[in-house]
Design a protein around this motif. Structure first.
Motif, PDB file in Angstrom:
ATOM      1  N   LYS A   1     118.240  32.699  31.448  1.00  0.00           N
ATOM      2  CA  LYS A   1     119.694  32.910  31.544  1.00  0.00           C
ATOM      3  C   LYS A   1     120.224  32.398  32.888  1.00  0.00           C
ATOM      4  CE  LYS A   1     120.296  36.879  28.428  1.00  0.00           C
ATOM      5  NZ  LYS A   1     120.712  38.276  28.314  1.00  0.00           N
TER       6      LYS A   1
ATOM      7  N   GLN B   1     122.913  29.358  33.427  1.00  0.00           N
ATOM      8  CA  GLN B   1     124.171  29.508  34.164  1.00  0.00           C
ATOM      9  C   GLN B   1     124.291  28.465  35.264  1.00  0.00           C
ATOM     10  OE1 GLN B   1     126.164  31.144  32.314  1.00  0.00           O
ATOM     11  NE2 GLN B   1     126.880  32.640  33.805  1.00  0.00           N
ATOM     12  N   SER B   2     123.210  28.281  35.998  1.00  0.00           N
ATOM     13  CA  SER B   2     123.318  27.370  37.139  1.00  0.00           C
ATOM     14  C   SER B   2     123.412  25.912  36.683  1.00  0.00           C
ATOM     15  CB  SER B   2     122.174  27.576  38.121  1.00  0.00           C
ATOM     16  OG  SER B   2     120.972  27.246  37.503  1.00  0.00           O
TER      17      SER B   2
ATOM     18  N   ARG C   1     124.608  25.039  33.713  1.00  0.00           N
ATOM     19  CA  ARG C   1     125.690  24.993  32.705  1.00  0.00           C
ATOM     20  C   ARG C   1     125.220  24.311  31.419  1.00  0.00           C
ATOM     21  NH1 ARG C   1     130.192  26.682  35.243  1.00  0.00           N
ATOM     22  NH2 ARG C   1     130.180  26.480  37.496  1.00  0.00           N
TER      23      ARG C   1
ATOM     24  N   LEU D   1     124.838  34.015  26.100  1.00  0.00           N
ATOM     25  CA  LEU D   1     123.978  34.818  26.974  1.00  0.00           C
ATOM     26  C   LEU D   1     123.842  36.239  26.458  1.00  0.00           C
ATOM     27  CD1 LEU D   1     125.028  33.806  30.601  1.00  0.00           C
ATOM     28  CD2 LEU D   1     123.131  32.968  29.239  1.00  0.00           C
TER      29      LEU D   1
END
Ligand code: KG4
Ligand code: ZN
Length: 332
Positions: A100, A104-105, A107, A325
């Motif tokens: 996750k 997120q980092s 994208r 997520l």
């Protein structure tokens, strides 16, 4: 959504810390399985706290190692696929939180897949891997079940063990014999050459129409045989061969019953026990006798790995609702 070219698979459901990168054709670009067996074997089974600590300590470096091996950078990855169930909660959490965070980092999307579906789809897009429908027989240390994959993206459990998984039974019997954990591979080695019919063990649920298995009776019968009948190395070899024979017969009897019941003659094997020499031979013979279209994964892809997770992700990657997520870890 961007076209998927490279998939990153992450598997940390139990004691193997595995990472793989595959392309959209299912081809493996790089992979690693960091086995923790030596850290657990002295305890005779997996210690969850040790497993999760090792995952936490190694996962990042394992990813860097895999990226280096295929000369890629993390920004080249298009989607992350991670095991989120079933397994040890603390081990799953390490992989899922890592995936996750990375998603997120970078994208990019993250897709959660079921470990068992990973075993079933390890051969996805490979030569000889059947189109649906197929019957899947998964026999591992944590699970033994029969699955029907008939409708796209829907896999149904049609039979399961009522007590121990096949690998679990082998591991427990191995412990009675004083073999290291996990014992399946040692029982396999000790069985050659030997007589598989030297000891006759009862097959649970043999005459019943159920697709379920049961291995606890075998464990009890094995205990008695070990105490009373194993006097020398040849007895031990015959015993191991007979145990394997009994487990193979039980698994294949129900697998065949499932093929007949659902009129589906494509069979896929998976899970650590599918690496067993006797089970593999017996399945090949069965497939020739009944004209089954059989998919037997390479031995290294029978036990836990991240290629199976990435390939399952490739199979499911078109389901948009899974790209979120908002998913959690689940144990057994
Ligand atoms: O699929 P896997 O690596 O992990 C789980 O998801 O459980 O399966 C591990 C199991 C263990 O019980 C091990 O004893 C068994 O697979 N196993 C074998 C062999 N190699 C591993 N059982 C029989 N014969 C083998 N060659
Ligand atoms: Zn497994």
């Amino acid at each position: 959504m961007k076209k998927i070219q490279y998939l990153l698979g992450i598997e940390t459901s139990c004691d193997d810390c595995a990472v793989a990168i595959i392309n959209s054709k299912g081809r493996v670009l790089a992979e690693t399985v960091n086995s923790q067996t030596r850290h657990h074997s002295k305890f005779g089974g997996i210690v969850p706290e040790i497993a999760s600590r090792h995952h936490a300590a190694r996962l990042n470096n394992t990813l860097l190692h895999v990226l280096k091996a295929c000369s890629m950078q993390v920004k080249d990855i298009d989607i992350i696929v991670v095991t989120h169930k079933p397994g040890l909660i603390s081990s799953l959490l390490v992989g899922v939180q890592f995936a996750k965070g990375l998603s997120q980092s970078l994208r990019i999307p993250v897709l959660a897949v079921n470990h068992i579906e990973g075993h079933l789809l390890v051969g996805f897009k490979q030569p000889n891997f059947p189109l649906i429908p197929f019957i899947g027989l998964i026999a591992s240390g944590g699970h033994s079940g029969l699955y029907l994959y008939k409708i796209k993206h829907e896999i149904t459990l049609i039979g399961t063990t009522r007590d121990d998984a096949a690998g679990e039974a082998l591991d427990k019997i191995g412990r009675l014999l004083g073999l290291p954990y996990p014992a399946g591979v040692y029982i396999d080695k000790l069985s050659q050459p030997a007589s598989p019919k030297y000891f006759i063990f009862p097959m649970a649920l043999e005459k019943q129409v159920t697709l379920d298995f049961s291995f606890s009776g075998l464990k009890t019968a094995a205990k008695t045989a070990i105490e009373k009948k194993i006097k020398n190395q040849q007895d031990l070899a015959n015993f191991c061969a007979s145990i394997q024979d009994s487990i193979s017969n039980a698994l294949l009897k129900k697998a065949m019953l499932a093929c007949q019941k659902y009129n589906v003659y494509n069979l896929v094997l998976g899970g650590g026990v599918a690496a067993n020499t006797k089970l593999r031979h017996a399945t090949i013979i069965l497939s020739l006798m009944y004209s089954l279209n059989l998919y037997l994964p390479e031995k290294k892809y029978c036990s836990d790995n991240a290629v199976m997770i990435a390939r399952a992700g490739l199979n499911f990657s078109k389901i948009h609702k899974k790209h979120t997520l908002d998913f959690h870890v689940e144990s057994n």
